[in-house]
Write an enzyme that holds these catalytic residues in place. Sequence first.
Site, PDB file in Angstrom:
ATOM      1  N   LYS A  83       2.926 -15.392   2.615  1.00  0.00           N
ATOM      2  CA  LYS A  83       3.184 -16.126   1.372  1.00  0.00           C
ATOM      3  C   LYS A  83       4.693 -16.364   1.319  1.00  0.00           C
ATOM      4  CE  LYS A  83       1.741 -17.786  -2.604  1.00  0.00           C
ATOM      5  NZ  LYS A  83       0.833 -18.940  -2.716  1.00  0.00           N
ATOM      6  N   ASP A 121     -12.309  -8.973   4.317  1.00  0.00           N
ATOM      7  CA  ASP A 121     -13.567  -8.916   3.558  1.00  0.00           C
ATOM      8  C   ASP A 121     -14.149 -10.322   3.447  1.00  0.00           C
ATOM      9  OD1 ASP A 121     -13.633  -6.180   3.070  1.00  0.00           O
ATOM     10  OD2 ASP A 121     -14.164  -6.439   0.953  1.00  0.00           O
ATOM     11  N   TYR A 170       0.821  -1.219   0.000  1.00  0.00           N
ATOM     12  CA  TYR A 170       0.000   0.000   0.000  1.00  0.00           C
ATOM     13  C   TYR A 170       0.856   1.270   0.000  1.00  0.00           C
ATOM     14  CZ  TYR A 170      -4.648  -1.976   0.884  1.00  0.00           C
ATOM     15  OH  TYR A 170      -5.854  -2.610   0.773  1.00  0.00           O
ATOM     16  N   ASP A 207      -6.330  -6.979   4.117  1.00  0.00           N
ATOM     17  CA  ASP A 207      -7.452  -6.330   3.436  1.00  0.00           C
ATOM     18  C   ASP A 207      -8.357  -7.392   2.818  1.00  0.00           C
ATOM     19  OD1 ASP A 207      -8.978  -4.233   2.257  1.00  0.00           O
ATOM     20  OD2 ASP A 207      -7.979  -4.647   0.357  1.00  0.00           O
ATOM     21  N   ASP A 253      -3.130 -18.243   0.502  1.00  0.00           N
ATOM     22  CA  ASP A 253      -4.099 -18.942  -0.359  1.00  0.00           C
ATOM     23  C   ASP A 253      -4.798 -20.046   0.424  1.00  0.00           C
ATOM     24  OD1 ASP A 253      -1.602 -20.148  -0.277  1.00  0.00           O
ATOM     25  OD2 ASP A 253      -1.588 -20.749  -2.389  1.00  0.00           O
TER      26      ASP A 253
HETATM   27  C1  IPM Z   1     -10.358  -1.202   4.057  1.00  0.00           C
HETATM   28  C2  IPM Z   1     -10.595  -0.616   2.692  1.00  0.00           C
HETATM   29  C3  IPM Z   1      -9.448   0.308   2.341  1.00  0.00           C
HETATM   30  C4  IPM Z   1      -8.176  -0.528   2.285  1.00  0.00           C
HETATM   31  C5  IPM Z   1      -9.627   1.099   1.045  1.00  0.00           C
HETATM   32  C6  IPM Z   1     -10.905   1.910   1.064  1.00  0.00           C
HETATM   33  C7  IPM Z   1      -8.442   1.956   0.739  1.00  0.00           C
HETATM   34  O1  IPM Z   1     -10.780  -1.614   1.740  1.00  0.00           O
HETATM   35  O2  IPM Z   1     -10.274  -0.427   5.027  1.00  0.00           O
HETATM   36  O3  IPM Z   1     -10.265  -2.425   4.168  1.00  0.00           O
HETATM   37  O4  IPM Z   1      -7.880  -1.153   1.268  1.00  0.00           O
HETATM   38  O5  IPM Z   1      -7.465  -0.559   3.283  1.00  0.00           O
HETATM   39 MG    MG Z   2     -10.831  -3.559   2.568  1.00  0.00          MG
END
Ligand code: IPM
Ligand code: MG
Length: 355
Positions: free
Chosen positions: A189, A251, A142, A247, A223
Site C-alpha cells: 500500500k 484467506d 503483528y 494474512d 486493495d
Molecule cells: C493465519 C492465522 C493467524 C494469523 C492467527 C490465528 C493468529 O489467521 O495463520 O493466517 O493471523 O497469522
Molecule cells: Mg489468517
Amino acid sequence: MNYKITVLRGDGIGPEVMEQGLKILQAAAEKYNFTVEISEALIGATAIDQTGNPLPDESIESCKKSDAVLLGAVGAPKYDNDPTAKVRPEQGLLKLRKSLGLFANIRPVTTYEILYDKSPIKTDRIKGVDFVVFRELTGGIYFGKKGKSEDGKTAYDTSDYSVEEIDRITRLAFDTALNRRKKVCLVDKANVLETSRLWRHTVDKIAQEPQYSEIELDKMFVDNAAMQLIQWPSQFDVILTENMFGDIITDEASVIPGSMGLLPSASVGEGLALFEPIHGSYPQAAGKNIANPFATILSVAMMLEHLKQNDAAKLIRKAVDKALHSGIVTEDISKDNPKSTTEVGDWVKEFITSD
Ligand code: IPM
Ligand code: MG
C-alpha cells in the site's frame, strides 16, 4: 534416515486432521524406508487449559530439537468472544513463529479440475490458477508496539519493517520464482504507507541484481490485488507481501480452489520449518469426524519435500488427486455422498501402501 518431528495438534479439528496426516506420514515412511520419531507438544487453547500458557517452553524446546514441525490448528471460540481474555490461543502461534524464526509463510494455491464447479468463482476465471504467496510472518503490525491509553479511549498498533526483514523473504520469493514462471508481484500500500515504500525500494534493488535479471517484477496495491485475485487469479505466479496483507489475501485466495480444506502451507526461516493446513480450528466441526484432512495431508507432503523425500511427497500428492477423482472426499466437497475424515485418511493410506 530418521526424522524427528514435533507434532502440535492444537485445537478444534486440529487433532483429528493431524491423526490422518500422521497415518499417511507413517505409511510413506514404511514405503520409502525412512523412520519418523514423533514428539507431541502443546499449543493453543488446549495448552492454556492444561498449563495456563498458550505455548509452554517445553513445546518450543521440542520444536528446536526437531527436523520439522507439524501443526494442526489453533483457536477456540471461548477466547474469540472475550476481549478481556489475558491469554489467547493465537499468542501461542505468534510466539512459536517468532521463537523459531519462521519469517516466511509460503501458501501455494492450485486448482483441481475436478473441483472447478465447487469454486464460487466461474470456471473460466480459475482454469490454470497456480500461484504461491510469500507472506512475511514475524514483522509488521503483528509484532510492532501496541497499547492503549490510560482512559481506555484510544489504542494503537504500529507496523515496523527493516530492510533486513524485507530482504530475506524477498530473496526466498525470487529464488522460488526462478524455478516457476519467473513473475513476482509485490503487494503493498505504497500510496499510503511508509513501510510499503521501504518494501518497494528494497525489492526494486534486489530485482536489479544480475541473478534475478530474468524476474519480471510487478507491484500492486493491496486493495487492487484483492480485486484482481477474484477477477483474474491466473495472472499471478509468486506474490510477495507483508504480514497483515498476506494474512488477508491468503484467506481470500483460499476460496479459489473450492475448499479451504485443501490448502497446505509451510513456514520457513532461520533453519527449522513448520507445516500446517491453512484452515483454522473450525470448532463447529470438532470431534464430528467431518473435517477435510487433505490440507494436513498435503502439508505432510510439503514437509517431506523439505526433508528431500521427494518420491514420498509425490506419491502423497498422487493419492490425494486420486481420492478427489474417486469421490473420496468430506462433506465440504460432496454434500450428497460425503466420507468421514477417517475414511478419507484410511483410503489415502491404503493407496500409498498398495501403490
Ligand atoms: C493465519 C492465522 C493467524 C494469523 C492467527 C490465528 C493468529 O489467521 O495463520 O493466517 O493471523 O497469522
Ligand atoms: Mg489468517
